[in-house]
Design an enzyme around this catalytic site. Structure first.
Site, short mmCIF file in Angstrom:
data_model
loop_
_atom_site.label_atom_id
_atom_site.label_comp_id
_atom_site.label_asym_id
_atom_site.label_seq_id
_atom_site.Cartn_x
_atom_site.Cartn_y
_atom_site.Cartn_z
N SER A 21 -36.17 -13.65 30.40
CA SER A 21 -36.65 -12.59 32.07
C SER A 21 -37.92 -11.93 31.72
O SER A 21 -39.50 -11.77 32.58
CB SER A 21 -35.63 -12.12 31.74
OG SER A 21 -34.82 -13.06 32.41
N THR A 66 -27.41 -9.68 33.88
CA THR A 66 -26.77 -10.45 33.65
C THR A 66 -25.49 -10.12 32.32
O THR A 66 -24.43 -8.88 32.92
CB THR A 66 -27.41 -11.15 31.66
OG1 THR A 66 -26.91 -11.98 31.16
CG2 THR A 66 -28.18 -10.50 30.61
N LYS A 70 -21.87 -9.20 35.48
CA LYS A 70 -22.32 -10.06 36.93
C LYS A 70 -21.50 -9.66 37.58
O LYS A 70 -21.19 -9.99 39.16
CB LYS A 70 -22.35 -11.68 36.26
CG LYS A 70 -23.45 -11.85 35.33
CD LYS A 70 -23.47 -13.36 35.81
CE LYS A 70 -24.88 -13.77 34.89
NZ LYS A 70 -25.27 -14.73 34.99
N ASN A 91 -26.75 -11.54 39.56
CA ASN A 91 -27.75 -11.94 38.68
C ASN A 91 -29.10 -10.88 39.02
O ASN A 91 -30.08 -11.16 38.79
CB ASN A 91 -27.71 -13.54 38.73
CG ASN A 91 -28.57 -14.14 39.15
OD1 ASN A 91 -28.94 -13.62 40.23
ND2 ASN A 91 -28.80 -14.96 38.20
N ASP A 109 -28.81 -18.23 40.93
CA ASP A 109 -28.76 -19.56 39.91
C ASP A 109 -28.18 -20.12 41.09
O ASP A 109 -28.39 -21.42 40.21
CB ASP A 109 -27.22 -18.84 38.65
CG ASP A 109 -27.38 -18.07 38.13
OD1 ASP A 109 -28.47 -17.56 37.03
OD2 ASP A 109 -26.54 -17.26 37.47
N ALA A 134 -16.16 -24.57 32.39
CA ALA A 134 -15.04 -24.19 33.46
C ALA A 134 -15.93 -22.49 33.57
O ALA A 134 -15.02 -21.37 34.04
CB ALA A 134 -13.90 -24.33 33.62
N GLY A 135 -17.14 -21.96 33.01
CA GLY A 135 -16.99 -20.90 32.96
C GLY A 135 -17.78 -20.40 33.52
O GLY A 135 -17.98 -20.63 35.40
N ARG A 158 -12.03 -27.83 27.70
CA ARG A 158 -10.73 -27.22 26.74
C ARG A 158 -10.03 -26.26 27.43
O ARG A 158 -9.14 -26.81 27.23
CB ARG A 158 -12.10 -27.01 25.75
CG ARG A 158 -12.36 -26.27 25.47
CD ARG A 158 -12.53 -24.73 23.90
NE ARG A 158 -13.30 -23.67 24.28
CZ ARG A 158 -13.59 -23.12 22.67
NH1 ARG A 158 -14.02 -23.51 21.92
NH2 ARG A 158 -14.49 -21.48 23.21
N ARG A 162 -8.44 -23.16 33.47
CA ARG A 162 -9.80 -22.64 34.12
C ARG A 162 -10.74 -23.15 34.29
O ARG A 162 -10.79 -23.08 35.53
CB ARG A 162 -10.85 -22.10 32.48
CG ARG A 162 -10.59 -21.17 32.01
CD ARG A 162 -11.57 -20.36 31.10
NE ARG A 162 -12.83 -19.46 31.65
CZ ARG A 162 -13.61 -18.92 31.00
NH1 ARG A 162 -14.61 -19.29 29.77
NH2 ARG A 162 -14.71 -17.96 31.86
N LEU A 231 -27.22 -27.24 30.81
CA LEU A 231 -27.92 -26.07 31.31
C LEU A 231 -28.07 -25.13 30.33
O LEU A 231 -28.93 -24.18 30.24
CB LEU A 231 -26.44 -24.43 32.30
CG LEU A 231 -25.93 -25.84 33.71
CD1 LEU A 231 -24.87 -25.01 33.59
CD2 LEU A 231 -27.05 -26.40 33.92
#
Ligand code: NAP
Length: 301
Positions: A21, A66, A70, A91, A109, A134-135, A158, A162, A231
């Site tokens: 950034s 970050t 967040k 963010n 985002d 799934a975060g 996995r 989540r 991503l």
């Protein structure tokens, strides 16, 4: 040149030293010849509220936020935008100075993800999407997809728990999307992909220094009708994106989302259109110099 009139913005996180950034925003300020400066601001745990008050007191216009703040930053803010509230993550901060400064939490985002897809010519409405992971990033992506008319979103993770939490969070809120969670494994990845239009990798698999890794088996071709959005932005061309291109599929780099979310923050702070090409070039040059530095250190040059 920093002087007494320079307008400051920055990045709150812990750690912040690898962030792109500062490179991206300072290049944009220089290109527009505006007297602004973007600073990395490492904030140790337990000091985030003091840091946010300090930003307002020091006349900052805002900051990016970050990991790991967040969500933890919420209690230090005056208000949240609807996106930030729906996602439970901020963010970007926008500080309105005055006798009683206010600090607003935003999440760019979502807009960054949407702008990157639009830039690649992908229209979400009516599509079927496979999200891997799934975060926090998967949450922003899922929100963007259901809000913009995807007809199906399958989340493979996995940690199935989540993924199910994401499905519960975004199901039945008036959107038309069908949401489903399943375990992340090779057979599920291949079978869900067959019926999908877009595959989004929202895990860190393939990120430097593990750039040789991919969520997709090297032996199986990726369906050519898929658009693959990784991503991960470091490296810019991940293993997964190379596999997609080799199969004739459309590939979108996470760097585009990073630049587009940065451009949204830039516009919020400055009320100007961000010079996207300048920001992209600054990131690409930064990566090139990092690669050259790494090769030099390992004696390859
Ligand atoms: P996060 O909240 O920590 O979530 C990571 C997710 O990936 C979790 O679901 C995790 O599963 C899964 N995962 C981690 N390692 C894995 C592995 N080896 N195999 C399979 N699944 C794995 O992280 P995040 O903030 O969502 O970020 C995810 C990625 O997106 C990172 O690479 C980040 O840099 C990138 N990102 C890019 C942008 C952009 O602008 N381009 C923006 C945000 C994030 P478990 O729950 O089982 O651990």
């Amino acid at each position: 040149m920093i002087d007494g009139r320079t307008q400051l913005v920055g990045l709150i996180g812990w750690p912040v030293e690898h962030s792109l950034s500062p490179v991206m925003h300072n290049a944009a300020f220089a290109a527009l010849k505006i007297d602004w400066c973007y600073l990395p601001l490492p904030v140790p745990p337990q000091r985030v509220e003091a840091a946010v008050s300090g930003l307002a007191a020091l006349g900052f216009r805002g900051a990016n936020v970050t990991i790991p703040y967040k969500r933890a930053i919420f209690s230090a803010l005056s208000s949240l935008s609807p996106h930030a509230e729906a996602l439970g993550a901020v963010n970007t901060l926008l500080i309105e100075q005055g006798d009683d400064p206010t600090t607003i939490g935003e999440n760019t985002d979502v807009a960054g993800f949407l702008a990157a897809l639009q830039g690649a010519g992908f229209a979400i409405a009516g599509t079927r999407v496979l999200v891997v992971g799934a975060g926090g990033a998967a949450r922003a992506v899922t929100y963007a997809l259901v809000e913009n008319g995807a007809c199906e979103v399958v989340i493979l993770s996995r940690s199935i728990k989540r993924a199910q939490e994401l499905v519960e969070q975004f199901s039945g809120k008036g959107q038309r999307a069908r949401l489903r969670a399943a375990a992340l494994n090779g057979p599920n990845l291949v079978s869900v992909s067959k019926d999908s239009d877009l595959l989004v990798n929202a895990t860190p698999v393939g990120m430097w220094p593990n750039a040789g890794r991919s969520i997709w088996s090297l032996e199986i071709p990726i369906p050519s009708r898929l658009t693959v959005f990784d991503l991960v932005y470091n490296p810019q061309q991940t293993r997964l994106l190379k596999q997609a291109r080799n199969s004739g599929a459309r590939a979108i780099s996470g760097l585009e989302m990073l630049i587009q979310q940065g451009a949204c923050s830039f516009s919020l702070w400055t009320d100007r259109q961000a010079p996207i090409d300048v920001m992209r070039e600054a990131c690409v040059q930064h990566f090139a110099s990092l690669v050259a530095f790494t090769q030099e250190r390992s004696g390859k040059r």
